[in-house]
Design a protein around this motif. Sequence first.
Motif, mmCIF file in Angstrom:
data_model
loop_
_atom_site.group_PDB
_atom_site.id
_atom_site.type_symbol
_atom_site.label_atom_id
_atom_site.label_comp_id
_atom_site.label_asym_id
_atom_site.label_seq_id
_atom_site.Cartn_x
_atom_site.Cartn_y
_atom_site.Cartn_z
ATOM 1 N N GLY A 1 0.787 -1.225 0.000
ATOM 2 C CA GLY A 1 0.000 0.000 0.000
ATOM 3 C C GLY A 1 0.815 1.270 0.000
ATOM 4 N N GLY A 2 2.135 1.147 0.075
ATOM 5 C CA GLY A 2 2.959 2.341 0.039
ATOM 6 C C GLY A 2 2.999 2.944 -1.351
ATOM 7 N N GLY A 3 3.595 4.126 -1.436
ATOM 8 C CA GLY A 3 3.709 4.786 -2.729
ATOM 9 C C GLY A 3 4.013 6.245 -2.574
ATOM 10 N N LEU A 4 3.834 6.974 -3.659
ATOM 11 C CA LEU A 4 4.063 8.414 -3.687
ATOM 12 C C LEU A 4 2.724 9.128 -3.546
ATOM 13 C CD1 LEU A 4 5.865 10.912 -4.240
ATOM 14 C CD2 LEU A 4 5.433 10.523 -6.691
ATOM 15 N N VAL A 5 2.668 10.077 -2.627
ATOM 16 C CA VAL A 5 1.431 10.825 -2.399
ATOM 17 C C VAL A 5 1.783 12.285 -2.155
ATOM 18 C CG1 VAL A 5 1.440 10.327 0.081
ATOM 19 C CG2 VAL A 5 -0.728 10.847 -1.066
ATOM 20 N N GLN A 6 0.906 13.179 -2.530
ATOM 21 C CA GLN A 6 1.132 14.603 -2.320
ATOM 22 C C GLN A 6 0.843 14.980 -0.868
ATOM 23 O OE1 GLN A 6 -1.229 16.748 -5.191
ATOM 24 N NE2 GLN A 6 0.340 16.522 -6.775
ATOM 25 N N PRO A 7 1.462 16.039 -0.394
ATOM 26 C CA PRO A 7 1.143 16.513 0.964
ATOM 27 C C PRO A 7 -0.356 16.757 1.134
ATOM 28 C CG PRO A 7 3.087 17.626 0.138
ATOM 29 C CD PRO A 7 2.540 16.824 -1.023
ATOM 30 N N GLY A 8 -0.863 16.331 2.270
ATOM 31 C CA GLY A 8 -2.285 16.424 2.535
ATOM 32 C C GLY A 8 -3.069 15.213 2.088
ATOM 33 N N GLY A 9 -2.415 14.328 1.368
ATOM 34 C CA GLY A 9 -3.090 13.141 0.854
ATOM 35 C C GLY A 9 -3.167 12.019 1.872
ATOM 36 N N SER A 10 -3.702 10.895 1.422
ATOM 37 C CA SER A 10 -3.918 9.734 2.284
ATOM 38 C C SER A 10 -3.403 8.458 1.627
ATOM 39 C CB SER A 10 -5.417 9.566 2.577
ATOM 40 O OG SER A 10 -5.934 10.676 3.261
ATOM 41 N N LEU A 11 -3.056 7.517 2.464
ATOM 42 C CA LEU A 11 -2.699 6.167 2.030
ATOM 43 C C LEU A 11 -3.204 5.187 3.082
ATOM 44 C CD1 LEU A 11 1.031 6.355 0.812
ATOM 45 C CD2 LEU A 11 -0.973 5.892 -0.616
ATOM 46 N N ARG A 12 -3.481 3.984 2.647
ATOM 47 C CA ARG A 12 -3.792 2.912 3.582
ATOM 48 C C ARG A 12 -2.803 1.778 3.377
ATOM 49 N NH1 ARG A 12 -9.089 -0.957 4.499
ATOM 50 N NH2 ARG A 12 -8.288 -1.928 2.585
ATOM 51 N N LEU A 13 -2.055 1.506 4.402
ATOM 52 C CA LEU A 13 -1.113 0.392 4.369
ATOM 53 C C LEU A 13 -1.789 -0.863 4.900
ATOM 54 C CD1 LEU A 13 2.115 2.095 5.769
ATOM 55 C CD2 LEU A 13 1.244 2.055 3.415
ATOM 56 N N SER A 14 -1.377 -1.993 4.337
ATOM 57 C CA SER A 14 -1.869 -3.281 4.792
ATOM 58 C C SER A 14 -0.696 -4.128 5.262
ATOM 59 C CB SER A 14 -2.605 -4.010 3.666
ATOM 60 O OG SER A 14 -3.733 -3.287 3.245
ATOM 61 N N CYS A 15 -0.961 -4.948 6.244
ATOM 62 C CA CYS A 15 0.018 -5.907 6.754
ATOM 63 C C CYS A 15 -0.682 -7.262 6.761
ATOM 64 C CB CYS A 15 0.459 -5.505 8.152
ATOM 65 S SG CYS A 15 1.515 -6.717 8.984
ATOM 66 N N ALA A 16 -0.337 -8.083 5.784
ATOM 67 C CA ALA A 16 -0.982 -9.380 5.640
ATOM 68 C C ALA A 16 -0.113 -10.460 6.263
ATOM 69 C CB ALA A 16 -1.219 -9.688 4.170
ATOM 70 N N ALA A 17 -0.743 -11.327 7.025
ATOM 71 C CA ALA A 17 -0.014 -12.381 7.733
ATOM 72 C C ALA A 17 -0.282 -13.739 7.106
ATOM 73 C CB ALA A 17 -0.418 -12.411 9.195
ATOM 74 N N SER A 18 0.722 -14.592 7.189
ATOM 75 C CA SER A 18 0.569 -15.987 6.778
ATOM 76 C C SER A 18 1.390 -16.858 7.722
ATOM 77 C CB SER A 18 1.022 -16.192 5.329
ATOM 78 O OG SER A 18 2.381 -15.862 5.188
ATOM 79 N N GLY A 19 1.094 -18.135 7.716
ATOM 80 C CA GLY A 19 1.842 -19.059 8.561
ATOM 81 C C GLY A 19 1.269 -19.207 9.949
ATOM 82 N N SER A 20 0.444 -18.276 10.368
ATOM 83 C CA SER A 20 -0.209 -18.343 11.665
ATOM 84 C C SER A 20 -1.347 -17.335 11.664
ATOM 85 C CB SER A 20 0.772 -18.031 12.795
ATOM 86 O OG SER A 20 0.141 -18.177 14.054
ATOM 87 N N THR A 21 -2.208 -17.433 12.645
ATOM 88 C CA THR A 21 -3.308 -16.492 12.717
ATOM 89 C C THR A 21 -2.907 -15.262 13.530
ATOM 90 O OG1 THR A 21 -5.571 -16.190 13.490
ATOM 91 C CG2 THR A 21 -4.227 -17.749 14.711
ATOM 92 N N LEU A 22 -3.368 -14.108 13.065
ATOM 93 C CA LEU A 22 -3.033 -12.869 13.753
ATOM 94 C C LEU A 22 -3.759 -12.719 15.078
ATOM 95 C CD1 LEU A 22 -2.762 -9.999 11.120
ATOM 96 C CD2 LEU A 22 -0.971 -10.986 12.540
ATOM 97 N N ASN A 23 -4.750 -13.556 15.329
ATOM 98 C CA ASN A 23 -5.515 -13.475 16.572
ATOM 99 C C ASN A 23 -4.621 -13.535 17.810
ATOM 100 O OD1 ASN A 23 -7.315 -14.142 14.490
ATOM 101 N ND2 ASN A 23 -8.774 -14.948 15.955
ATOM 102 N N TYR A 24 -3.466 -14.173 17.670
ATOM 103 C CA TYR A 24 -2.600 -14.378 18.821
ATOM 104 C C TYR A 24 -1.588 -13.256 19.025
ATOM 105 C CZ TYR A 24 -4.314 -19.154 18.113
ATOM 106 O OH TYR A 24 -5.103 -20.257 17.932
ATOM 107 N N PHE A 25 -1.572 -12.297 18.111
ATOM 108 C CA PHE A 25 -0.472 -11.342 18.087
ATOM 109 C C PHE A 25 -0.918 -9.896 18.243
ATOM 110 C CE2 PHE A 25 2.954 -14.141 16.971
ATOM 111 C CZ PHE A 25 2.332 -15.201 16.336
ATOM 112 N N ASN A 26 -0.121 -9.170 18.990
ATOM 113 C CA ASN A 26 -0.208 -7.720 19.003
ATOM 114 C C ASN A 26 0.625 -7.197 17.831
ATOM 115 O OD1 ASN A 26 -1.455 -7.371 21.842
ATOM 116 N ND2 ASN A 26 0.289 -8.725 22.169
ATOM 117 N N ILE A 27 0.104 -6.215 17.122
ATOM 118 C CA ILE A 27 0.758 -5.733 15.911
ATOM 119 C C ILE A 27 1.161 -4.278 16.069
ATOM 120 C CG2 ILE A 27 0.518 -5.335 13.440
ATOM 121 C CD1 ILE A 27 0.530 -8.270 14.178
ATOM 122 N N GLY A 28 2.390 -4.006 15.679
ATOM 123 C CA GLY A 28 2.874 -2.635 15.694
ATOM 124 C C GLY A 28 3.234 -2.174 14.298
ATOM 125 N N TRP A 29 3.076 -0.879 14.074
ATOM 126 C CA TRP A 29 3.565 -0.237 12.859
ATOM 127 C C TRP A 29 4.739 0.652 13.238
ATOM 128 C CZ3 TRP A 29 2.535 -1.174 7.877
ATOM 129 C CH2 TRP A 29 1.344 -1.829 7.539
#
Length: 125
Positions: free
Chosen positions: A8-36
Amino acid sequence: QLQLVESGGGLVQPGGSLRLSCAASGSTLNYFNIGWFRQAPGKEREGISCSSSTGSLTRYADSVKGRFTISRDNAKNTVYLQMNSLTPEDTAVYYCAARRFWHSNWSATSLYEYWGQGTQVTVSS
């Protein structure tokens, strides 16, 4: 073994918006606290947001509070970071990370067990 992939990263102008995604595999995210985290050139990696495993607890760095929102969809095994009102100071590589246990020192990189490879966010006109 949990694996994390940011997108979800990229180039954006000041004042703009982006939405980043963090997709997990190999285990379920239910067990984990997630940080950015983010790391700008020549600077240390900084924690900007965190979500508890259920999403009931969230934390934000002062630099992004009121502009960024962390959310998670455990059914999709994905965590999101909605970023609004972006400024050039938000330019960095953004990483998601996971750990099993909640800790009050949520922004400490050493407490996270798993890391994604990062996605570049560039805010420029």
